[in-house]
Design a protein around this motif. Structure first.
Motif, PDB file in Angstrom:
ATOM      1  N   UNK A   1       0.806  -1.231  -0.003  1.00 40.62           N
ATOM      2  CA  UNK A   1       0.095  -0.120   0.096  1.00 40.62           C
ATOM      3  C   UNK A   1       0.870   1.267   0.045  1.00 40.62           C
ATOM      4  N   UNK A   2       0.782   2.101  -0.916  1.00 38.42           N
ATOM      5  CA  UNK A   2       1.719   3.236  -1.007  1.00 38.42           C
ATOM      6  C   UNK A   2       0.405   4.457  -0.855  1.00 38.42           C
ATOM      7  N   UNK A   3       0.795   5.148   0.003  1.00 37.09           N
ATOM      8  CA  UNK A   3      -0.345   6.436   0.493  1.00 37.09           C
ATOM      9  C   UNK A   3       0.281   7.614   0.612  1.00 37.09           C
ATOM     10  N   UNK A   4      -0.065   8.761   0.054  1.00 38.92           N
ATOM     11  CA  UNK A   4       0.496  10.058   0.075  1.00 38.92           C
ATOM     12  C   UNK A   4      -0.527  10.961   0.493  1.00 38.92           C
ATOM     13  N   UNK A   5       0.067  11.727   1.471  1.00 36.79           N
ATOM     14  CA  UNK A   5      -0.795  12.767   2.064  1.00 36.79           C
ATOM     15  C   UNK A   5      -0.394  14.168   2.011  1.00 36.79           C
ATOM     16  N   UNK A   6      -1.083  15.125   1.847  1.00 39.14           N
ATOM     17  CA  UNK A   6      -0.604  16.637   1.673  1.00 39.14           C
ATOM     18  C   UNK A   6      -1.061  17.126   3.298  1.00 39.14           C
ATOM     19  N   UNK A   7       0.205  17.376   3.973  1.00 35.63           N
ATOM     20  CA  UNK A   7      -0.109  17.692   5.268  1.00 35.63           C
ATOM     21  C   UNK A   7       0.255  19.389   5.387  1.00 35.63           C
TER      22      UNK A   7
END
Length: 184
Positions: free
Chosen positions: A155-161
């Protein structure tokens, strides 16, 4: 070792590391008979031990002194941003050790630094593989080393924080699954 927030805890940790390097250098030079003749040899050995202790504690003491960065009370600021993967596509089979990640961020922009007021339209990207943080990036294109993650589904997850490393409310997240085959 240090998040790139520029806070007091980071400054103390950096000072501790610099101090450890200086003490270790002086002690090591004296132990090896290459300078600092006024320092007794027993004290030089103590300097090397102190340097090792200081370096090891630099990762713990700043947080113990300042504590973890607390989120502001109440709900987090919302962001109008949307985030999607251009590469890899969901279900992609990856046969190499390097994964090229290209993200599409709309409604906000990636900031060049980690200082300043929290804004709903500026921040940076956190990228995780199977829940493990692998990147804090100021760009939407990057390469991730997959060697620590064996063959199989990941699972590859990207998050804009936000600029303070905390998620927006609600979080701006996108997820894809990849199938990592054995590297050629």
């Amino acid at each position: 070792m240090f998040a790139h927030t520029g806070g007091a805890d980071e400054g103390l940790g950096v000072a501790m590391v610099v101090g450890a390097l200086w003490l270790g250098w002086v002690g090591w030079r004296r132990v090896r008979h290459r300078g600092f003749e006024r320092v007794p040899r027993w004290a030089a050995a103590g300097l090397v031990l102190a340097a090792l202790t200081l370096a090891a504690s630099s990762a713990v003491v700043p947080r113990a002194v300042f504590g973890p960065t607390a989120a502001a009370p109440g709900p987090r600021i919302a962001s109008p941003a949307t985030l999607t993967f251009r590469e890899p596509v969901d279900g992609a089979r990856i046969g190499t050790d390097d994964l090229r990640v290209v993200l599409d961020l709309r409604g906000a922009e990636v900031s060049e630094g980690a200082a300043g007021p929290v804004s709903p339209t500026t921040g940076h990207l956190h990228l995780t593989v199977d829940g493990t943080l692998v990147s804090m990036s100021y760009g939407t294109i990057q390469t991730v080393d997959l060697r620590p993650f064996g063959p199989g589904m990941h699972t590859i997850e990207a998050e804009f924080v936000a600029i303070d490393h905390l998620p927006f409310g609600p979080p701006v997240v996108t997820v894809v699954m990849i199938d990592r085959g054995a590297p050629a």
